[in-house]
Scaffold this motif. Structure first.
Motif, mmCIF file in Angstrom:
data_model
loop_
_atom_site.group_PDB
_atom_site.id
_atom_site.type_symbol
_atom_site.label_atom_id
_atom_site.label_comp_id
_atom_site.label_asym_id
_atom_site.label_seq_id
_atom_site.Cartn_x
_atom_site.Cartn_y
_atom_site.Cartn_z
ATOM 1 N N ALA A 37 0.847 -1.196 0.000
ATOM 2 C CA ALA A 37 0.000 0.000 0.000
ATOM 3 C C ALA A 37 0.882 1.245 0.000
ATOM 4 O O ALA A 37 0.890 2.029 0.948
ATOM 5 C CB ALA A 37 -0.937 -0.026 1.198
ATOM 6 N N ASP A 39 1.577 4.718 -2.178
ATOM 7 C CA ASP A 39 0.904 5.520 -3.195
ATOM 8 C C ASP A 39 1.858 5.893 -4.331
ATOM 9 O O ASP A 39 3.057 5.592 -4.277
ATOM 10 C CB ASP A 39 0.216 6.748 -2.585
ATOM 11 N N SER A 45 1.380 3.660 3.301
ATOM 12 C CA SER A 45 0.096 3.880 3.956
ATOM 13 C C SER A 45 0.203 3.675 5.465
ATOM 14 O O SER A 45 0.933 2.803 5.938
ATOM 15 C CB SER A 45 -0.938 2.907 3.390
ATOM 16 N N THR A 51 -7.842 -1.306 4.116
ATOM 17 C CA THR A 51 -7.457 -0.269 3.159
ATOM 18 C C THR A 51 -6.129 -0.612 2.490
ATOM 19 O O THR A 51 -5.975 -0.450 1.274
ATOM 20 C CB THR A 51 -7.376 1.095 3.864
ATOM 21 N N GLN A 52 -5.184 -1.103 3.274
ATOM 22 C CA GLN A 52 -3.880 -1.465 2.714
ATOM 23 C C GLN A 52 -3.997 -2.646 1.758
ATOM 24 O O GLN A 52 -3.346 -2.669 0.717
ATOM 25 C CB GLN A 52 -2.879 -1.768 3.828
#
Length: 129
Positions: A37, A39, A45, A51-52
């Motif tokens: 994760a 960006d 992250s 989310t990751q």
């Protein structure tokens, strides 16, 4: 390319992997570094596992696509995580992604003490065409 899945049992089917994949007559093989994760600007992250995991899958798809390969042809997927307990609570995301692409891959899941900076999950694959 020709692929043959080897599954002497049925129990692995519910776990979204296969026991072995034989590949013959490949046109190419892509070895993808662990995708995490991070960006587009290179920032790790600090988000939660869910989310990751989603961002790591998106990054993985981008690398595979830009190399001219397809996610459906992943034959090996290794998962490194700092917490299998956290990962299992979001395993449906992983399973849905595998089903969406029709992937039949071998897999290993490893819990590790840490990953780079604040990362919680890393996905390493081999793809053929």
């Amino acid at each position: 390319m020709e692929k043959r899945v080897i599954n002497p049992w049925k129990w692995q089917d519910d776990r979204s992997y296969v026991q072995a994949v034989e590949v013959t007559k490949p046109e190419g093989t892509l070895y993808v570094s662990g995708q995490t994760a991070i960006d587009a600007e290179g920032r790790s992250s600090t988000a939660d596992m869910k989310t990751q995991l989603i961002l790591a899958l998106e990054n993985l798809e981008q690398v595979i696509s830009e190399a001219g390969y397809e996610s459906k042809n992943i034959v090996r997927l290794n998962v490194y995580t700092t917490s299998t307990a956290e990962l299992w609570s979001h395993f449906n995301i992983f399973q849905d992604w595998i089903k969406k692409h029709g992937i039949k891959q071998t897999s290993t899941v490893l819990e590790v003490k840490s990953l780079f900076e604040t990362l919680k999950v890393e996905l390493e694959v081999t793809v053929v065409k």
